[in-house]
Design a protein around this motif. Structure first.
Motif, short mmCIF file in Angstrom:
data_model
loop_
_atom_site.label_atom_id
_atom_site.label_comp_id
_atom_site.label_asym_id
_atom_site.label_seq_id
_atom_site.Cartn_x
_atom_site.Cartn_y
_atom_site.Cartn_z
N LEU A 99 -10.84 -9.35 -2.48
CA LEU A 99 -9.13 -8.42 -2.53
C LEU A 99 -9.48 -7.41 -1.40
O LEU A 99 -8.83 -7.11 -0.69
CB LEU A 99 -8.69 -8.03 -3.72
CG LEU A 99 -8.40 -9.01 -5.10
CD1 LEU A 99 -7.77 -8.14 -6.07
CD2 LEU A 99 -7.79 -9.42 -4.36
N VAL A 100 -11.30 -7.06 -1.60
CA VAL A 100 -11.42 -6.03 -0.81
C VAL A 100 -10.46 -6.71 0.48
O VAL A 100 -10.35 -6.13 1.29
CB VAL A 100 -12.13 -4.78 -1.06
CG1 VAL A 100 -12.82 -4.26 0.56
CG2 VAL A 100 -12.44 -4.66 -1.83
N ASP A 101 -11.49 -7.36 1.13
CA ASP A 101 -11.71 -8.71 2.01
C ASP A 101 -9.88 -8.22 2.78
O ASP A 101 -10.26 -8.34 3.71
CB ASP A 101 -12.64 -9.59 2.57
CG ASP A 101 -13.73 -9.49 2.05
OD1 ASP A 101 -14.19 -8.79 2.86
OD2 ASP A 101 -14.41 -10.24 0.89
N GLN A 102 -9.63 -8.99 1.16
CA GLN A 102 -7.63 -9.39 1.69
C GLN A 102 -7.32 -7.85 2.43
O GLN A 102 -6.27 -8.74 3.72
CB GLN A 102 -7.06 -9.91 0.23
CG GLN A 102 -5.74 -10.29 0.98
CD GLN A 102 -5.13 -10.40 -1.18
OE1 GLN A 102 -5.40 -10.91 -2.02
NE2 GLN A 102 -3.72 -10.02 -0.56
N TRP A 103 -6.68 -6.96 1.95
CA TRP A 103 -6.53 -6.10 1.81
C TRP A 103 -6.87 -4.87 3.10
O TRP A 103 -6.49 -4.69 4.35
CB TRP A 103 -6.74 -4.78 0.75
CG TRP A 103 -5.72 -5.37 -0.21
CD1 TRP A 103 -4.64 -5.89 0.04
CD2 TRP A 103 -6.47 -5.68 -1.95
NE1 TRP A 103 -4.33 -6.61 -1.91
CE2 TRP A 103 -5.61 -5.71 -2.81
CE3 TRP A 103 -7.44 -4.62 -1.94
CZ2 TRP A 103 -5.60 -5.71 -3.95
CZ3 TRP A 103 -7.30 -3.86 -3.50
CH2 TRP A 103 -6.12 -4.75 -4.51
N LEU A 104 -8.32 -5.38 3.30
CA LEU A 104 -8.94 -5.17 4.83
C LEU A 104 -8.43 -5.86 5.90
O LEU A 104 -7.81 -5.64 7.22
CB LEU A 104 -10.64 -4.82 4.91
CG LEU A 104 -11.12 -3.83 4.32
CD1 LEU A 104 -12.67 -4.10 4.30
CD2 LEU A 104 -10.26 -2.14 4.68
#
Length: 360
Positions: free
Chosen positions: A215-220
């Protein structure tokens, strides 16, 4: 043509709820030091650029005096809102943020409205857009937080809300406090209450920030991360058995209607894990440095992205080791010391990432 410039580290602030010089003789308390003492502790820690907290209406003059005395600006400020009750508060809180110089107002919208009805994504979108219309003329941007007991406790809701806001032609600002996801990893009860069990088991949703596609990758990649809040936490970490819950006593961040069943006599949720190794008797559970790997991974991913991407929208960083029951209440370590240790780590990671990043 001007030369490319290296990215700058955003200012690092400390949440005022974390400004306690606690110790075995004076455990972390819900009774907080004065605002003057909070500013002093944050300033004298020597690693912070700003103070993070929203004043009450009668505290504005005190804040302004402390800002001047300690040369410690207030850049960020937060508040909680239940729809169907707290709409009138929004304008007041944005104005208070502006009066002390904050440029970001972190908004935590409860999962349930004032009558106990779960709110839908469109209601979150509408509240954000109203905050944007009210805040921007004041120089205060709204930003919605990833947080337990809020609409975003199910983190799958973040992307649809962000896209709905952006379809209206308005930037979406997101406060990334990934501790509220990490502590759920491997915890069956915590995954179940927000409906994540099946999607995590199937791999449809990746919670682990150390793995690609999280999810961190997605939001970044979406470009929505405006504010990074850092609280160290362990996957499936221990609940705070030193803080026994009393549902009859109101506590900040615990709404009247909660997605989590807060039962009398139960310990607080496990949304904090010491960043520095506690001394014997300072913490209720065993401590393992490797439990911090996910927290460190989030910090590195966000800072690496900011160092290398010209489109990074990261504008603020705060440390979030706080005093509430789901967090550090009754711990015997220095709460301000734990916050300072995280700030030092953030600066170290930034030095490493920025040294290898091309000018942008």
């Amino acid at each position: 043509m001007p030369s490319p410039k290296a990215a700058a580290l955003p200012p690092i602030g400390c949440n005022g709820r974390g400004a306690q010089a606690s110790s075995p003789a004076a455990p972390v308390s819900l009774v907080e030091p004065s605002i003057e003492e909070q500013f002093r502790l944050v300033s004298e820690a020597g690693v912070f650029d700003s103070f993070d907290r929203l004043p009450m209406p009668d505290q504005v003059d005190t804040y302004l005096a402390c800002i001047e005395r300690w040369k410690l600006p207030v850049g960020t400020a937060s508040w909680f809102y239940a729809l169907g009750r707290d709409e009138p508060l929004l304008s007041q809180k944005l104005q208070l943020a502006a009066k002390v110089g904050a440029t970001l107002h972190n908004i935590m919208v409860h999962w349930h409205d004032a009558k106990g009805r779960p709110i839908d994504d469109e209601e979150v979108v509408d509240f954000y857009l109203r905050a944007y219309d009210l805040g921007m003329p004041l120089g205060v941007e709204p930003t919605l937080e990833l947080h337990v007991n809020m609409w975003s406790e199910d983190p799958r809701r973040v992307a649809p809300v962000a896209e709905a806001v952006r379809r209206r032609g308005v930037p979406f600002n997101f406060t990334l406090d990934y501790s509220h996801v990490i502590f759920k990893m491997g915890n069956e009860e915590e995954l179940r209450i927000c409906g994540l069990t099946d999607d995590v088991a199937s791999g449809k949703v990746e919670l682990d920030p150390r793995r690609p596609g999280s999810l961190v990758d997605q939001w970044l990649d979406m470009g929505i991360v405006r504010w990074l809040q850092v609280r160290s936490v362990a996957p499936n970490g221990p609940r705070n058995r030193w803080s026994v819950l009393d549902p009859t006593q109101p506590v900040a961040a615990v709404p009247t209607h909660s997605i989590f069943e807060y039962r009398a006599g139960e310990p607080g949720r496990g949304i904090l894990y010491p960043f520095e190794k506690p001394m014997p008797g300072e913490w209720h559970s065993s401590w393992d440095d490797s439990a911090l790997d996910c927290t460190r991974a989030v910090v590195r991913k966000v800072l690496a992205h900011h160092a290398r991407r010209a489109d990074s929208r990261l504008a603020a960083i705060t440390t979030e080791m706080i005093n509430l029951p789901d967090y550090a209440h009754n711990a015997r370590f220095s709460l301000i010391g734990q916050n300072a240790a995280i700030a030092r780590h953030v600066r170290q990671v930034w030095a490493e990432e920025s040294a290898t990043a091309p000018a942008r």
